[in-house]
Design a protein around this motif. Structure first.
Motif, mmCIF file in Angstrom:
data_model
loop_
_atom_site.group_PDB
_atom_site.id
_atom_site.type_symbol
_atom_site.label_atom_id
_atom_site.label_comp_id
_atom_site.label_asym_id
_atom_site.label_seq_id
_atom_site.Cartn_x
_atom_site.Cartn_y
_atom_site.Cartn_z
ATOM 1 N N ALA A 193 -4.552 4.289 -0.778
ATOM 2 C CA ALA A 193 -3.650 3.333 -1.349
ATOM 3 C C ALA A 193 -3.987 1.756 -0.474
ATOM 4 O O ALA A 193 -4.063 1.862 0.666
ATOM 5 N N SER A 194 -4.164 1.217 -1.037
ATOM 6 C CA SER A 194 -4.554 -0.688 -0.573
ATOM 7 C C SER A 194 -4.065 -1.471 -1.055
ATOM 8 O O SER A 194 -3.532 -1.484 -1.726
ATOM 9 N N SER A 246 3.746 9.004 4.585
ATOM 10 C CA SER A 246 2.804 7.949 3.778
ATOM 11 C C SER A 246 2.157 7.337 5.339
ATOM 12 O O SER A 246 3.570 6.858 6.060
ATOM 13 N N ALA A 298 -5.590 5.317 -6.862
ATOM 14 C CA ALA A 298 -5.331 5.620 -5.178
ATOM 15 C C ALA A 298 -5.153 6.847 -4.915
ATOM 16 O O ALA A 298 -5.941 7.379 -4.229
ATOM 17 N N ARG A 299 -5.592 7.805 -6.665
ATOM 18 C CA ARG A 299 -5.348 9.283 -6.562
ATOM 19 C C ARG A 299 -6.464 9.493 -6.471
ATOM 20 O O ARG A 299 -7.061 10.455 -5.861
ATOM 21 N N ARG A 315 2.562 1.419 -3.178
ATOM 22 C CA ARG A 315 2.050 2.409 -4.446
ATOM 23 C C ARG A 315 1.134 3.093 -4.079
ATOM 24 O O ARG A 315 0.591 4.220 -5.660
ATOM 25 N N LEU A 316 1.161 3.899 -3.092
ATOM 26 C CA LEU A 316 0.581 5.110 -2.951
ATOM 27 C C LEU A 316 1.942 6.509 -3.219
ATOM 28 O O LEU A 316 1.668 7.125 -3.855
ATOM 29 N N ALA A 343 1.798 6.569 -7.222
ATOM 30 C CA ALA A 343 0.490 7.013 -7.427
ATOM 31 C C ALA A 343 0.608 8.816 -7.503
ATOM 32 O O ALA A 343 -0.134 10.402 -8.306
ATOM 33 N N LEU A 359 -4.320 0.980 -10.366
ATOM 34 C CA LEU A 359 -4.659 1.156 -9.375
ATOM 35 C C LEU A 359 -3.911 2.078 -9.064
ATOM 36 O O LEU A 359 -4.427 2.799 -7.877
ATOM 37 N N LEU A 360 -3.133 2.815 -9.676
ATOM 38 C CA LEU A 360 -2.605 4.195 -9.414
ATOM 39 C C LEU A 360 -3.525 4.915 -9.131
ATOM 40 O O LEU A 360 -3.567 6.191 -8.733
ATOM 41 N N ALA A 373 0.924 -1.175 -0.005
ATOM 42 C CA ALA A 373 0.272 -0.078 -0.112
ATOM 43 C C ALA A 373 0.665 1.245 0.070
ATOM 44 O O ALA A 373 0.492 2.494 -0.863
#
Length: 271
Positions: A203-204, A230, A197-198, A157-158, A161, A193-194, A154
């Motif tokens: 993000a997970s 994060s 997240a935005r 990915r965050l 993003a 996925l990105l 997570a």
């Protein structure tokens, strides 16, 4: 015979320490200017502060004398003055994002019952710098210095993003040096996925790097709108709520938004 109570005792017990009401009322005008981020006409500013223009004007005159507010000569609109700007800059200089966020992850871990960590962008990618263990911590490598993968976590990915593409591609190449001959790329699935997240502000990861472990991560932004760190909650997939409207997601988003605002970030105006 009982002694008479102190005249202020009841007031303090009922509502806490007593303040100066006129300052609190006038402060609504400053709050409105900060919220909008631009000069406002008297009628608009008064409306945002929920008071009549005739009531707002004397406060603004005093704020101008102090340098907290200034009035544009041509339009007559009111904006934040030089003293307000100086106070804001000094406040930002005093805030270290990690130091500011550390007590918040301790609170979140106790509130949510899951481990919560702070990750920042390091020279090898998202790196854990603080960890607040839950009462029953997950037995997973979340030590200080742990680097989180971009694709399967997570936190990763965050950051992917919200960071420039060249940084993300460089980190992806470092994660898979054996594939260095082929230039790294953001494939359609990862890009989706990105984008999510935005859009979601979170993000997970479900059973990502470690089977049976899930996580949610929320971004904290600085005064330039860049991701500073994060806030990542992690727990066993069996009892970890990934719902974007669930208690973990809402608590992370509330804390990250509050910290971002303290760092000078302003939420973009809704279209």
């Amino acid at each position: 015979m009982t002694s008479p109570a102190h005249p202020n005792t009841d007031k303090h017990q009922r509502g806490g320490p007593r303040g100066i009401q006129s300052i609190e009322v006038g402060g609504a005008l400053l709050t409105a200017l900060v919220h909008h981020g631009r000069p406002l006409a008297l009628k608009d500013l008064a409306r945002e502060a929920a008071m009549a223009p005739a009531k707002a004007h004397p406060y603004l005159v005093s704020f101008i004398k102090l340098g907290l507010v200034e009035q544009e000569a041509v339009s007559g609109r009111y904006g934040l003055g030089p003293l307000a700007l100086q106070l804001g800059l000094i406040s930002l200089q005093q805030y270290d994002p990690v130091r500011l966020a550390t007590p918040r992850i301790e609170e979140l871990a106790m509130q949510l019952g899951h481990t919560v960590a702070i990750a920042v962008w390091g020279n090898r990618g998202p790196t854990i710098v603080r960890v607040a263990e839950a009462p029953s911590p997950v037995h997973i490598s979340m030590r200080h210095g742990t680097v989180m993968g971009l694709r399967g976590t997570a936190s990763g990915r965050l950051f992917a993003a919200h960071l420039p593409t060249d940084l993300v591609l460089s980190a992806l190449a470092a994660e898979a040096p054996q594939q260095a001959a082929a230039a790294p790329k953001i494939d359609a699935q990862f890009a989706a996925l990105l984008a999510l997240a935005r859009k979601d502000g979170l993000a997970s990861a479900h059973d990502g790097i470690v089977l049976g472990v899930s996580a949610l991560a929320a971004p904290v932004f600085d005064d330039q709108g860049r991701i500073a760190l994060s806030l990542t909650a992690i727990g066993p997939s069996g009892n970890f709520d990934l719902n974007l409207h669930g208690p973990i997601a809402l608590a992370l988003k509330s804390a990250s938004t509050d910290l971002s605002r303290q760092l000078g970030w302003r939420e973009p105006a809704q279209s």
